[in-house]
Design a protein around this motif. Structure first.
Motif, short mmCIF file in Angstrom:
data_model
loop_
_atom_site.label_atom_id
_atom_site.label_comp_id
_atom_site.label_asym_id
_atom_site.label_seq_id
_atom_site.Cartn_x
_atom_site.Cartn_y
_atom_site.Cartn_z
N GLU A 134 -72.69 -25.72 -101.63
CA GLU A 134 -71.50 -25.39 -102.19
C GLU A 134 -71.76 -27.43 -102.48
N VAL A 166 -72.84 -21.22 -102.14
CA VAL A 166 -71.88 -21.00 -103.45
C VAL A 166 -72.33 -19.78 -104.25
N VAL A 167 -71.73 -18.89 -104.94
CA VAL A 167 -72.82 -17.90 -105.67
C VAL A 167 -71.98 -18.37 -107.02
N ARG A 168 -72.27 -18.24 -108.23
CA ARG A 168 -72.32 -18.81 -109.87
C ARG A 168 -72.98 -17.45 -110.65
N CYS A 222 -66.11 -10.28 -103.00
CA CYS A 222 -67.17 -10.86 -102.37
C CYS A 222 -67.38 -12.62 -102.61
N SER A 223 -67.26 -12.50 -104.25
CA SER A 223 -67.00 -13.86 -105.01
C SER A 223 -66.60 -13.92 -106.17
N ILE A 229 -77.77 -19.07 -107.09
CA ILE A 229 -76.98 -19.55 -105.07
C ILE A 229 -77.35 -21.07 -105.74
N GLU A 258 -72.41 -12.71 -101.43
CA GLU A 258 -71.21 -12.91 -100.96
C GLU A 258 -71.11 -14.88 -100.58
N ASP A 259 -70.29 -14.94 -101.34
CA ASP A 259 -69.55 -16.71 -102.06
C ASP A 259 -69.25 -17.39 -100.34
N ARG A 260 -69.43 -18.49 -100.62
CA ARG A 260 -69.19 -19.69 -99.45
C ARG A 260 -69.71 -18.80 -97.73
N GLN A 261 -70.95 -18.30 -97.97
CA GLN A 261 -71.37 -17.52 -96.78
C GLN A 261 -72.43 -19.39 -96.33
N GLU A 300 -67.74 -22.35 -113.67
CA GLU A 300 -67.98 -21.16 -112.88
C GLU A 300 -69.17 -20.17 -113.19
#
Length: 318
Positions: free
Chosen positions: A176, A258-260, A302-303, A173, A251-254, A184
């Protein structure tokens, strides 16, 4: 005559009502019956407990002492009854432990709605070794734990388990607006160029596994931050002061995070559902494991990182 709880309740009722008539109504007995009970109690304690006055029925000096003692005894009995009820409820409740992100709450919510489960108690614990030990000792009934791929066996005899995910990748994480957030996939070497927030090295099974993977790849992580609270870790990430590992189901963009995916998935864990045999949970282990597996599959969306990994697991054409 030995005083009983009903005698003590009657004395307190009279003292509170300042009237035998009103006390009798509150106790749902007749006034003559209450008067007779009071006379028997007074004979037992050796003196008059109440006297008439312009304000009604008031305790005598002896009565004040006896009523005070009665209140103390009744309060103690009430506390004892509450503790016994709490112990009973705790014993009947399904106690779920471990640390598994969204699955923990999802499973607890589902258990709460099952007719065979009177209550649910959630005990979150990031240390999987402590969780399975508590399960073996009877302090928990059910647990969802992530196990790092280390050679030591931490699931003790007397604990059964079902593998939910045999090889779940660990993601990263970032804020953003972090320089690495545009890609990605991020290599572990790229992540190592930024401060890493995590367990102190070699203090947990996870941290030992992480250090071993880094050693094998010739990577050294800079860990200036060692937060003890998830909220603090997320704040460090959100402010761009650190990057950190994350469950694949996050979850992404929470909240600006961001999650990568980490390139080539060098870090992974096994997710297990653990329980003790001979319990109500064990009798329904199949149903519970299917529920968990279904919730896990429904985590799609979720991502983008999760979706790419999940769809790569599916058979061709599925």
């Amino acid at each position: 005559m030995e005083l009983e709880l009903r005698h003590l309740r009657a004395l307190v009722a009279i003292a509170d009502a300042h009237s035998l008539v009103r006390a009798a109504k509150a106790l749902h007995v007749s006034q003559p019956a209450l008067s007779g009970l009071l006379r028997r109690v007074e004979r037992s304690v050796g003196g008059s407990l109440f006297a008439r006055s312009p304000t009604g029925c008031v305790p005598t000096a002896l009565g004040e002492d006896v009523v005070a003692d009665a209140r103390a005894v009744l309060a103690g009995m009430s506390a004892l009854t509450e503790r016994a009820g709490a112990r009973r409820e705790s014993a009947e409740a399904v106690r779920i432990g471990g640390y598994s992100g969204f699955l923990h709450l999802s499973l607890a919510r589902w258990l709460r709605d099952q007719p065979w489960c009177p209550a649910v108690r959630v005990h979150e614990e990031q240390d999987e070794a402590r969780t399975v030990a508590a399960l073996a000792d009877g302090e928990l009934d059910l647990a969802l734990v992530y196990l790092a791929p280390l050679p030591d066996r931490i699931v003790p005899d007397g604990v059964e388990s079902v593998v939910v995910q045999a090889r779940e990748p660990v993601f990263a994480i970032l804020a953003e607006d972090h320089p690495l957030a545009s890609g990605e996939n991020i290599s572990l070497e790229e992540l190592a160029a930024y401060p890493w927030a995590d367990d102190p090295p070699w203090t947990t099974r996870w941290s030992a596994y992480l250090q071993e993977v880094c050693r094998q790849r010739g990577v050294v992580l800079d860990q200036p931050h060692r937060p003890q609270c998830l909220a603090t870790l997320l704040d460090l990430v959100r402010e761009g002061m650190a990057v950190a590992p994350a469950l694949a189901t996050r979850e992404d963009r929470q909240g600006g995070i961001v999650v990568r995916a980490i390139e080539d998935a060098p870090l992974w864990q096994e997710l297990r559902l653990c329980y003790r045999p001979g319990t109500a949970v064990a009798d329904r282990a199949g149903e519970i494991s299917r529920k968990v597996a279904g919730d896990y599959a429904n985590r799609q969306g979720c991502s983008a990182a999760f979706d790419r990994w999940w769809h790569a697991l599916l058979p061709t054409g599925a």
